[in-house]
Design a protein around this motif. Structure first.
Motif, PDB file in Angstrom:
ATOM      1  N   GLY A   1       0.775  -1.231   0.000  1.00 38.57           N
ATOM      2  CA  GLY A   1       0.000   0.000   0.000  1.00 38.57           C
ATOM      3  C   GLY A   1       0.804   1.276   0.000  1.00 38.57           C
ATOM      4  O   GLY A   1       0.238   2.373  -0.013  1.00 38.57           O
ATOM      5  N   ARG A   2       2.142   1.182   0.009  1.00 42.21           N
ATOM      6  CA  ARG A   2       2.958   2.389   0.141  1.00 42.21           C
ATOM      7  C   ARG A   2       3.103   3.143  -1.186  1.00 42.21           C
ATOM      8  O   ARG A   2       3.266   4.347  -1.182  1.00 42.21           O
ATOM      9  N   TRP A   3       3.133   2.425  -2.286  1.00 50.62           N
ATOM     10  CA  TRP A   3       3.285   3.047  -3.590  1.00 50.62           C
ATOM     11  C   TRP A   3       2.232   2.484  -4.530  1.00 50.62           C
ATOM     12  O   TRP A   3       1.643   1.434  -4.267  1.00 50.62           O
ATOM     13  N   ARG A   4       2.038   3.182  -5.636  1.00 53.08           N
ATOM     14  CA  ARG A   4       1.152   2.686  -6.681  1.00 53.08           C
ATOM     15  C   ARG A   4       1.950   2.494  -7.963  1.00 53.08           C
ATOM     16  O   ARG A   4       2.662   3.413  -8.393  1.00 53.08           O
ATOM     17  N   ALA A   5       1.865   1.314  -8.535  1.00 54.23           N
ATOM     18  CA  ALA A   5       2.472   1.074  -9.840  1.00 54.23           C
ATOM     19  C   ALA A   5       1.487   1.558 -10.898  1.00 54.23           C
ATOM     20  O   ALA A   5       0.415   0.970 -11.061  1.00 54.23           O
ATOM     21  N   PRO A   6       1.799   2.639 -11.608  1.00 51.63           N
ATOM     22  CA  PRO A   6       0.806   3.235 -12.516  1.00 51.63           C
ATOM     23  C   PRO A   6       0.570   2.385 -13.761  1.00 51.63           C
ATOM     24  O   PRO A   6       1.375   1.516 -14.116  1.00 51.63           O
TER      25      PRO A   6
ATOM     26  N   ALA B   1       2.934  10.854  -5.262  1.00 50.04           N
ATOM     27  CA  ALA B   1       3.367  12.227  -4.986  1.00 50.04           C
ATOM     28  C   ALA B   1       3.494  12.445  -3.475  1.00 50.04           C
ATOM     29  O   ALA B   1       4.452  13.077  -3.008  1.00 50.04           O
ATOM     30  N   LEU B   2       2.559  11.922  -2.722  1.00 47.73           N
ATOM     31  CA  LEU B   2       2.630  12.072  -1.267  1.00 47.73           C
ATOM     32  C   LEU B   2       3.817  11.305  -0.697  1.00 47.73           C
ATOM     33  O   LEU B   2       4.484  11.772   0.232  1.00 47.73           O
ATOM     34  N   GLN B   3       4.113  10.134  -1.246  1.00 45.67           N
ATOM     35  CA  GLN B   3       5.278   9.381  -0.793  1.00 45.67           C
ATOM     36  C   GLN B   3       6.556  10.180  -1.017  1.00 45.67           C
ATOM     37  O   GLN B   3       7.458  10.180  -0.173  1.00 45.67           O
ATOM     38  N   ALA B   4       6.649  10.851  -2.161  1.00 42.29           N
ATOM     39  CA  ALA B   4       7.842  11.645  -2.445  1.00 42.29           C
ATOM     40  C   ALA B   4       7.992  12.796  -1.451  1.00 42.29           C
ATOM     41  O   ALA B   4       9.107  13.121  -1.030  1.00 42.29           O
ATOM     42  N   ILE B   5       6.869  13.411  -1.076  1.00 40.72           N
ATOM     43  CA  ILE B   5       6.931  14.522  -0.116  1.00 40.72           C
ATOM     44  C   ILE B   5       7.234  13.997   1.291  1.00 40.72           C
ATOM     45  O   ILE B   5       8.112  14.505   1.987  1.00 40.72           O
TER      46      ILE B   5
ATOM     47  N   THR C   1       8.888  14.700   9.169  1.00 36.30           N
ATOM     48  CA  THR C   1       8.908  15.295  10.511  1.00 36.30           C
ATOM     49  C   THR C   1       8.820  16.818  10.485  1.00 36.30           C
ATOM     50  O   THR C   1       8.608  17.436  11.530  1.00 36.30           O
ATOM     51  N   LEU C   2       8.985  17.404   9.309  1.00 30.78           N
ATOM     52  CA  LEU C   2       9.004  18.869   9.224  1.00 30.78           C
ATOM     53  C   LEU C   2       7.609  19.455   9.028  1.00 30.78           C
ATOM     54  O   LEU C   2       7.302  20.531   9.543  1.00 30.78           O
ATOM     55  N   LEU C   3       6.759  18.744   8.288  1.00 33.43           N
ATOM     56  CA  LEU C   3       5.421  19.258   7.977  1.00 33.43           C
ATOM     57  C   LEU C   3       4.354  18.337   8.546  1.00 33.43           C
ATOM     58  O   LEU C   3       4.523  17.122   8.605  1.00 33.43           O
ATOM     59  N   THR C   4       3.240  18.915   8.939  1.00 31.73           N
ATOM     60  CA  THR C   4       2.104  18.142   9.437  1.00 31.73           C
ATOM     61  C   THR C   4       1.321  17.561   8.271  1.00 31.73           C
ATOM     62  O   THR C   4       1.530  17.921   7.097  1.00 31.73           O
ATOM     63  N   ASP C   5       0.393  16.657   8.589  1.00 31.16           N
ATOM     64  CA  ASP C   5      -0.473  16.097   7.550  1.00 31.16           C
ATOM     65  C   ASP C   5      -1.234  17.192   6.820  1.00 31.16           C
ATOM     66  O   ASP C   5      -1.369  17.170   5.587  1.00 31.16           O
TER      67      ASP C   5
ATOM     68  N   VAL D   1      -2.845  11.792   3.513  1.00 31.50           N
ATOM     69  CA  VAL D   1      -1.442  11.913   3.949  1.00 31.50           C
ATOM     70  C   VAL D   1      -1.182  10.979   5.120  1.00 31.50           C
ATOM     71  O   VAL D   1      -0.156  10.282   5.159  1.00 31.50           O
ATOM     72  N   GLN D   2      -2.105  10.936   6.057  1.00 28.77           N
ATOM     73  CA  GLN D   2      -1.957  10.069   7.229  1.00 28.77           C
ATOM     74  C   GLN D   2      -1.849   8.613   6.792  1.00 28.77           C
ATOM     75  O   GLN D   2      -1.048   7.843   7.344  1.00 28.77           O
ATOM     76  N   ARG D   3      -2.616   8.217   5.799  1.00 28.98           N
ATOM     77  CA  ARG D   3      -2.565   6.836   5.305  1.00 28.98           C
ATOM     78  C   ARG D   3      -1.198   6.525   4.716  1.00 28.98           C
ATOM     79  O   ARG D   3      -0.647   5.436   4.941  1.00 28.98           O
ATOM     80  N   VAL D   4      -0.639   7.467   3.985  1.00 28.45           N
ATOM     81  CA  VAL D   4       0.685   7.258   3.391  1.00 28.45           C
ATOM     82  C   VAL D   4       1.763   7.162   4.470  1.00 28.45           C
ATOM     83  O   VAL D   4       2.698   6.379   4.371  1.00 28.45           O
TER      84      VAL D   4
END
Length: 420
Positions: A231-236, A359-363, A386-390, A416-419
């Motif tokens: 569930g961490r990434w999506r293969a497009p 995209a969320l994984q990259a951030i 750790t720098l930015l909140t959800d 974001v929380q799910r990622v």
């Protein structure tokens, strides 16, 4: 319903159960094979070299090497919806690896998904794709692994939930979803296309990630795209130019991405970065061209985008501020990026995909293209976990997806929380 009809229904049910039990028993009929005899090192190094290329194409090391562990010694955890699997030891150690595996035992595992001792193998080992490989290629791969350094490392038992941890359930899955088959060339296509199809469908097993799966984990559309099992990434989708389809790309650009991991305007990340780092960067140019030829020829199939969900103006304003503070120095004020260093975000398919997971994984986790001879010192993006909140990450992502002409739905903090 009268007693006679009830009796008929019961008889049909019992017969069906008996037939299913017989089929499962037939699927479980394989027995153990004799151990291998001592084999001399082949005098012709071309077979071993060919096996090494096949191991690279199949990215065998990535799955069969635990983080920080010896190459091919196994132990890497593979998360699935049915529980955890652990990759096995492929080194030629007699006790814990493949040292006692004969030619027939290895071929049976690769092409039929049956272990040396007769157990059925789980399809996370992608024998449903390797079954297309020729006997000569399977033997070349075995030769390469057989004369690699032996590592004594016991295999970790799988941790699957009941009933998925039973051989009977696995036999039923195979009856429904697996049929051994060799690759059959398409005589209407070129030799290069056929070679690419053989590599992509077989040893490279691209559909193992990019294939759409049903509830049983079986592939229903080889290149339709799917979330990876953890569930961490999506293969497009490789059919959809809005996702990862390369039908409109020049051939050389596809080759360069598979070889170097980065081209102007695009780079690989996450699991695909592993594929390039451990595998495709080592393939001969002819093999990469064949794979690119096949991928460019896949039929275009696009899905209708979901109903557009606009972000609130306050969210976009917050996202713009955060982008200017944390992202613009590298990716540019207008998302134009820096050639050879940082990919553009304007027009970037990862940014605008319907599913924002990648995209969320990259951030959240950072972006790290693979180091390759063609791109030896890739610039990485630091993680903002750790720098930015959800809420802040959702605002940045929404700003990216609705700026510079983009029209992708806003991201919610829950996504974001799910990622995370």
């Amino acid at each position: 319903m009268n007693a006679r009809r009830w009796g008929l229904v019961l008889a049909v049910f019992v017969a069906g159960v008996a037939l299913l039990a017989a089929l499962i028993g037939w699927e479980l009929r394989a027995g153990a094979l004799p151990v291998a005899t001592v084999e001399p090192m082949p005098s012709d190094g071309s077979v071993t070299a060919r096996g090494a290329r096949l191991a690279n194409a199949g990215n065998c090391m990535a799955c069969h090497t635990a983080r920080g562990g010896a190459p091919f010694a196994g132990g890497r955890r593979i998360e699935t919806p049915f529980g955890d699997l652990y990759a096995s030891n492929l080194t030629p150690d007699d006790e814990t690896g493949l040292g006692l595996w004969s030619r027939e035992a290895f071929r049976r595992a690769m092409q039929q998904g049956i272990s040396r001792d007769g157990r059925l193998l789980y399809p996370a080992f992608p024998y449903a794709h390797f079954t297309r490989m020729s006997d000569d290629d399977v033997e070349a791969l075995r030769t390469y692994l057989r004369f690699a350094p032996a590592v004594r490392q016991p295999n970790t038992p799988h941790a699957l939930r009941f009933p998925f941890n039973t051989q009977a359930a696995l036999a039923l899955w195979r009856l429904m979803h697996f049929e051994p088959q060799r690759f059959q060339p398409d005589t209407t296509q070129s030799a290069e296309w056929n070679r690419g199809a053989y590599l992509v469908q077989g040893v490279a097993h691209c559909a193992a990630c990019h294939g759409t799966r049903n509830a049983w984990g079986a592939t229903t559309d080889p290149f339709g795209g799917e979330a990876l099992p953890d569930g961490r990434w999506r293969a497009p989708s490789l059919h959809d130019p809005r996702q990862a389809g390369v039908q409109a790309w020049p051939l050389e650009r596809v080759v360069a991405l598979l070889r170097d991991g980065s081209v102007d305007g695009a780079s690989v990340a996450g699991p695909m970065a592993e594929v390039v780092f451990h595998g495709t960067q080592y393939l001969p140019e002819a093999e990469l061209r064949a794979m690119a030829t096949y991928l460019r020829a896949l039929p275009v199939r696009t899905s209708a985008p979901p109903e557009f969900a606009a972000a609130d103006s306050s969210v976009l304003a917050a996202g713009e501020q955060l982008y200017g503070q944390h992202c613009a120095d590298c990716h540019g004020k207008a998302g134009e990026g820096k050639p050879g260093q940082y990919p553009p975000l304007a027009g970037n398919r990862v940014v605008t995909m319907d599913d924002p997971t990648n995209a969320l994984q990259a951030i959240v986790g950072g972006g790290f293209p693979p180091a390759t001879p063609g791109h030896p010192y890739p610039y990485g993006m630091p993680p903002f976990r750790t720098l930015l909140t959800d809420t802040e990450i959702a605002a940045v992502a929404s700003y990216l997806r609705q700026s510079w002409g983009h029209r992708a739905s806003a991201v919610r903090s829950l996504e974001v929380q799910r990622v995370r």
